[in-house]
Each structure stands twice: as C-alpha cells, then as structure tokens.
Write an enzyme that holds these catalytic residues in place. Structure first.
Site, PDB file in Angstrom:
ATOM      1  CD  GLU A  81      23.204 -37.696   7.308  1.00 43.31           C
ATOM      2  OE1 GLU A  81      23.160 -38.771   6.692  1.00 43.31           O
ATOM      3  OE2 GLU A  81      23.793 -36.682   6.878  1.00 43.31           O
ATOM      4  CG  ASP A 104      24.852 -41.665   8.393  1.00 44.16           C
ATOM      5  OD1 ASP A 104      24.350 -42.633   7.822  1.00 44.16           O
ATOM      6  OD2 ASP A 104      25.878 -41.093   7.983  1.00 44.16           O
TER       7      ASP A 104
END
Length: 287
Positions: free
Chosen positions: A205, A226
């Site tokens: 991420e 993200d």
C-alpha cells in the site's frame, strides 16, 4: 447450476440448506403465530417474487431453499437466474404452494435475495461506469461477517472481480504493517518473500509517489494506491509500467470512478460494494 445459481455459487447443498434453515429458525418461521392463527392449513396460494426496481439479481438459490423449507411440495418456476439484469416489474420467481408456507418464508427469502441483489446491482453500476477502460472493479474484505463468500459471489454476479478472499490468500503490506516493522518497505517485502509460499503475490500500500518508488525498488509485484489524486495515479501508473500492476482505492464513488479508471490503473477496489450496497427492492405479490 442449482436453484437459479450463477457460476461460482459458493455453497454446497448442505451448507445452503443449513444457512437457510438457520435464518428461518432465527425468525421462528416455523412458529409464525400470525399465519398459523389466520390461515387454514390446506389453503393454496400462488405468488410472484417481483423486482420493484431495475437491478441485477443474486441470491435466488437461498430464496428458493427458504420457501422449500416451509413447504417441501411448493412448485417454483425460476424466471430469472443469478447474474441476470431485471427491470422494474419483472418476475423473478413464480411460486405455487401452501399459503402458510409462502407467508412464513417470505421475509427470510426476501432478506437473502434483496441483500445479495443489492450488492450485484451496485457492482454492475460501477462496472458500467468504467466500460471501455482497462480497469477492473474489485471488492474488498469489508464484508458482513459470515457472509463473505456470498457477498463476493454477488459481486461477480454484477460483473465485478474478487480481490483476495482471506488474509491467507496474498501479502498486502499496509501502513500499519510498515509501522510495526520500522517503516522500511524493503525490509517488509524481504520478510514477506521469505515467509510466503513461492509464487504468492506481494502487494504494498502506498500513499505517495515516493512510497511507490520505494516499493518498486523493493520488488513489489503490485501497488495499492491509496487515496491518491488522479494526477498522482497517472504518475504511479507510468512508474509501475512493466514492473507491477496497480490498484486504486479509497473514497471511490460512482461520480469519481470513471476519472480514476482513465488514469490507466489496472484495478479499482471499492469497499462500498459490500459494506454500503442498498438492498434491491424485491417483493412477494400474492395473486
């Protein structure tokens, strides 16, 4: 496929029966005091399960099984199978059986079909919104406890793609994992490679372009981008080209998903498909 299911229906016959039975027992459908008091045992009825809004149907096998539990001899004609679009007014099921059975199973059957059809219908809207791009619409693990496989099945009925189903399916190194191992992406990826089975995907991420550069340098095969603005997504897509596939996530809506898809990301994951899908309006109309 059994009882109107689409390919990939996740429950075998025993599990399907157990789930429907548990839901009926939760509702005490076999002790339906109103129906038992007002409807004579031999009264026969016919009814249609009807779509009150446009959408995509899912959960037909569960609805069928619920009705059969209250009336083993009920006759059911399945007009719409899971994964099929419907228009307002379309008949999904036609039922002929005891009035008591139809009435006592009604709410449980509708609960299953409305919830899963809602997930399928919302997914179909997102899939339609990105049509013509290369982006796939993915679900997440933000599912109702105990219903994950059913809700993920409903996503596929709506044309979406399943992400990892469990924590054991793939490595996804998120910000809290990095915080717990000193913040070093390289170390986290190396540890993942040493522990995970050969061939298992390692995804990282990333909140910034700098983190994307670090994850790529560490050899990550996939990037979860993200809450990035579209200009940053485009930059990350170029950086990852030929090295890792990209997934955008965070705050995605029907208003924004097309612009995100046009950045070139490979996948867009949307928790709302399963945690915020409104139920599709279905009803049981007696003739």
């Amino acid at each position: 496929m059994p009882n109107g299911a689409a390919a990939g229906f996740p429950l075998h016959d025993g599990a399907l029966l157990a789930l429907a039975r548990a839901a009926l027992e939760e509702d005490r459908a076999f002790e339906d005091v109103t129906t038992l008091a007002t409807v004579t045992p031999g009264h026969h009825a016919r009814a249609d399960l009807v779509a009150r809004r446009d959408g995509v149907v899912a959960g037909v096998p569960l609805a069928v099984t619920a009705f059969k539990q209250l009336d083993p001899h009920v006759e059911i004609r399945i007009d719409v199978r899971d994964g099929t679009p419907v228009k307002k007014g379309d008949v999904v099921l036609h039922l002929s059986g005891t009035a008591r059975g139809l009435l006592s199973a009604e709410r449980v059957a509708l609960n299953f079909a409305q919830r899963l059809s809602g997930v399928a219908s919302l997914t179909a809207q997102y899939v339609k919104a990105v049509a013509g791009t290369s982006a796939k619409i993915l679900d997440t693990r933000k599912t109702t406890p105990g219903w994950r496989m059913l809700e993920k099945y409903a996503v596929t009925c709506g044309g979406g793609t399943n992400h990892r189903a469990t924590l054991a399916d793939a490595v996804l190194i998120k910000d809290n994992h990095l915080a717990a191992c000193g913040g070093d992406v390289g170390v986290a990826v190396q540890r993942a490679r040493e522990y995970a089975p050969t061939g298992m995907l390692v995804q990282v991420e990333c909140d910034t372009v700098a983190q994307v550069r670090a994850a790529l340098a560490a050899g990550a095969e996939a990037l979860l981008l993200d809450n990035m603005p579209n200009h940053a997504l485009r930059e990350c897509v170029e950086l990852a080209r030929g090295k890792a596939w990209t997934e955008a996530s965070g705050g995605v809506s029907l208003d924004t998903v097309r612009g995100i898809a046009e950045t070139g990301v490979d996948r867009i994951s949307i928790g709302a498909l399963t945690h915020s899908a409104p139920s599709l309006d279905l009803a049981l109309d007696f003739e």
